[in-house]
Each structure stands twice: as structure tokens, then as C-alpha cells.
Design an enzyme around this catalytic site. Structure first.
Site, PDB file in Angstrom:
ATOM      1  N   ASP A 113     -18.208  12.959  -6.297  1.00 40.57           N
ATOM      2  CA  ASP A 113     -18.727  12.239  -5.122  1.00 40.57           C
ATOM      3  C   ASP A 113     -18.503  12.949  -3.786  1.00 40.57           C
ATOM      4  OD1 ASP A 113     -19.191  10.481  -7.154  1.00 40.57           O
ATOM      5  OD2 ASP A 113     -18.109   8.780  -6.298  1.00 40.57           O
TER       6      ASP A 113
ATOM      7  N   ASP B  84     -22.083   9.003  -6.244  1.00 36.37           N
ATOM      8  CA  ASP B  84     -22.103   7.552  -6.120  1.00 36.37           C
ATOM      9  C   ASP B  84     -23.547   7.241  -5.713  1.00 36.37           C
ATOM     10  OD1 ASP B  84     -20.277   5.359  -6.327  1.00 36.37           O
ATOM     11  OD2 ASP B  84     -20.229   5.134  -4.149  1.00 36.37           O
TER      12      ASP B  84
ATOM     13  N   LYS C 124     -24.467   8.088 -10.788  1.00 38.80           N
ATOM     14  CA  LYS C 124     -23.976   6.863 -11.394  1.00 38.80           C
ATOM     15  C   LYS C 124     -24.915   5.732 -11.003  1.00 38.80           C
ATOM     16  CE  LYS C 124     -20.185   7.797  -9.204  1.00 38.80           C
ATOM     17  NZ  LYS C 124     -18.874   7.503  -8.557  1.00 38.80           N
TER      18      LYS C 124
ATOM     19  N   CYS D 213     -12.976   6.591  -7.416  1.00 35.82           N
ATOM     20  CA  CYS D 213     -13.795   7.305  -8.397  1.00 35.82           C
ATOM     21  C   CYS D 213     -13.035   8.416  -9.103  1.00 35.82           C
ATOM     22  CB  CYS D 213     -15.061   7.820  -7.742  1.00 35.82           C
ATOM     23  SG  CYS D 213     -16.166   6.435  -7.314  1.00 35.82           S
TER      24      CYS D 213
END
Ligand code: VGL
Ligand code: ZN
Length: 216
Positions: free
Chosen positions: A37, A80, A122, A169
Site C-alpha cells: 500500500d 488498498d 484488494k 495492512c
């Protein structure tokens, strides 16, 4: 006496132990580097959920990416990737400001990042979730795997994790990697925490270590 920096003693010749184990990360065809991310909303100071110290993470990530690519390791990048409405966001009942909405500036990788490898989004079908290995259906809460585990396949035995954020994460990705049976290494210098509570980042690293992960 040498000072301990990220578990690595800065002055040779001192033999007092550092708190973290002295592990050298080296890459080969059985290793994968997971870059979690590193997107504008987390890593740019103007991002919606900017994490303090993220510039340092980008520097470390690029160094690791270059080393991993040179050694023939697999490198994978997670993003993300939220729908406009998700129970993840405060406006929809969750705890986070709106961030990393699919196909917006905030969801793009930071421009300085050496993106050389597979990209795992994701929730490209409207799901979300913290781990790079799992997506969560926003209506039912059910989770299902992203393509990451399949991408790593059986040739990979060890994963090295860097990125943001330690307490969300990175933690979820590292715990999933351990549950899937990968030897899992988290680079302390390559992660930073949101720290809604000041000790969240350290607690996350401790839980990764308790699950069998190696923090270096
Ligand atoms: C993350 C908070 C909300 C992360 C994602 O990437 O760690 N943190 N969504
Ligand atoms: Zn998010």
C-alpha cells in the site's frame, strides 16, 4: 558500545546483544518481497490518511525492490482499493476518512516507487480488507483470497514485507503469510504505523513476532 538501530549494531566489535535478532535479508528465487500500500493517500503528506515517516519507507522499499529484482526474487505490490462506499469509511459507519478510492489520485502508487512486479488490488470487485492476501465482501463480511497466494505459488518459501501501515495492512498481510506457511520477515525500517494509539505499531510487530514472524 555500539548503538542498536533497527536491531543492527552500528559499531562493529561490540558483542552486547541487540533487542531484535540480527538477520540479514537476502533475496533469491524462493523469496518474495511484498510492498504494501505505498499509495498517495498513505505516503504523500497531502494524502487523506498520511502516515508519519512514510518517505523513509519509500526509500527502504525502493532499495529492497532493486535488490529483490536483481536477485531474481518475486516482487508484488498491493493497493488498498476501496469502493466509494464501504463500512470501512467513517461516513458509512467505519473509522477511516475516505481514502484509496479505486481510480483516484489517492489510490495511485507514490510516483517515486519502483513498481516492478505484479500489482494486487484488494477489492477490484467492490470488496475491501486489510490483508494483501484476502478481500472482504462489504455486505456479507465474507473473505476470499486475492490472487497473491496463487501468484507466489509453491516456489516461494519466504516473504519479506515492507510498506504501510504497520498496525493494519502490514500486520494483516504478515499474519496471513504466516498462516499460509511462509517464513515471514518484516523490515522495521521499511514500515510505519498509523498509531491511532501511540503503541499500536509496536503491538502489531509484537503480534507478528508472536505468530512466528521475524522482525529485523
Ligand atoms: C490501511 C487503514 C485503512 C493500511 C488501509 O493500508 O494499513 N490502514 N485502510
Ligand atoms: Zn483502507
Amino acid at each position: 558500545m555500539g548503538r542498536c538501530v533497527d536491531g543492527i549494531r552500528s559499531v562493529r566489535g561490540s558483542n552486547a546483544p541487540c533487542q531484535a535478532p540480527l538477520t540479514v535479508v537476502s533475496y533469491d528465487g524462493r523469496a518474495a518481497l511484498l510492498v504494501v500500500d505505498l499509495q498517495n493517500d498513505f505516503a504523500d503528506p497531502a494524502g487523506a490518511l498520511a502516515v508519519v515517516g512514510a518517505e523513509g519507507v519509500i526509500t527502504v522499499a525502493n532499495r529492497e525492490i532493486d535488490a529483490a529484482v536483481a536477485a531474481g526474487a518475486t516482487v508484488a505490490f498491493s493497493q488498498d482499493w476501496h469502493p466509494e462506499h464501504t463500512p470501512h469509511f467513517a461516513r458509512d459507519g467505519g473509522i477511516w476518512p475516505v481514502h484509496c478510492v479505486a481510480n483516484t489520485w489517492g489510490a495511485e502508487f507514490v510516483p517515486a516507487l519502483h513498481v516492478r512486479g505484479a500489482v494486487i488490488r484488494k477489492g477490484s470487485n467492490g470488496e475491501d480488507g486489510y490483508s494483501a492476501f484476502t478481500m472482504r465482501d462489504v455486505e456479507t463480511g465474507e473473505t476470499r483470497p486475492t490472487e497473491l497466494a496463487e501468484l507466489l505459488g509453491r516456489a516461494i518459501s519466504r516473504v519479506v514485507v515492507v510498506g504501510l501501515a504497520t498496525d493494519y495492512c502490514v500486520k494483516a498481510t504478515a499474519l496471513d503469510a504466516l498462516a499460509l506457511g511462509f517464513e515471514t520477515v518484516v523490515l522495521r525500517a521499511g514500515v510505519r504505523a498509523v498509531n491511532l494509539q501511540p503503541a499500536d505499531g509496536e503491538a502489531a510487530l509484537a503480534s507478528i513476532r508472536d505468530a512466528g514472524g521475524i522482525i529485523v
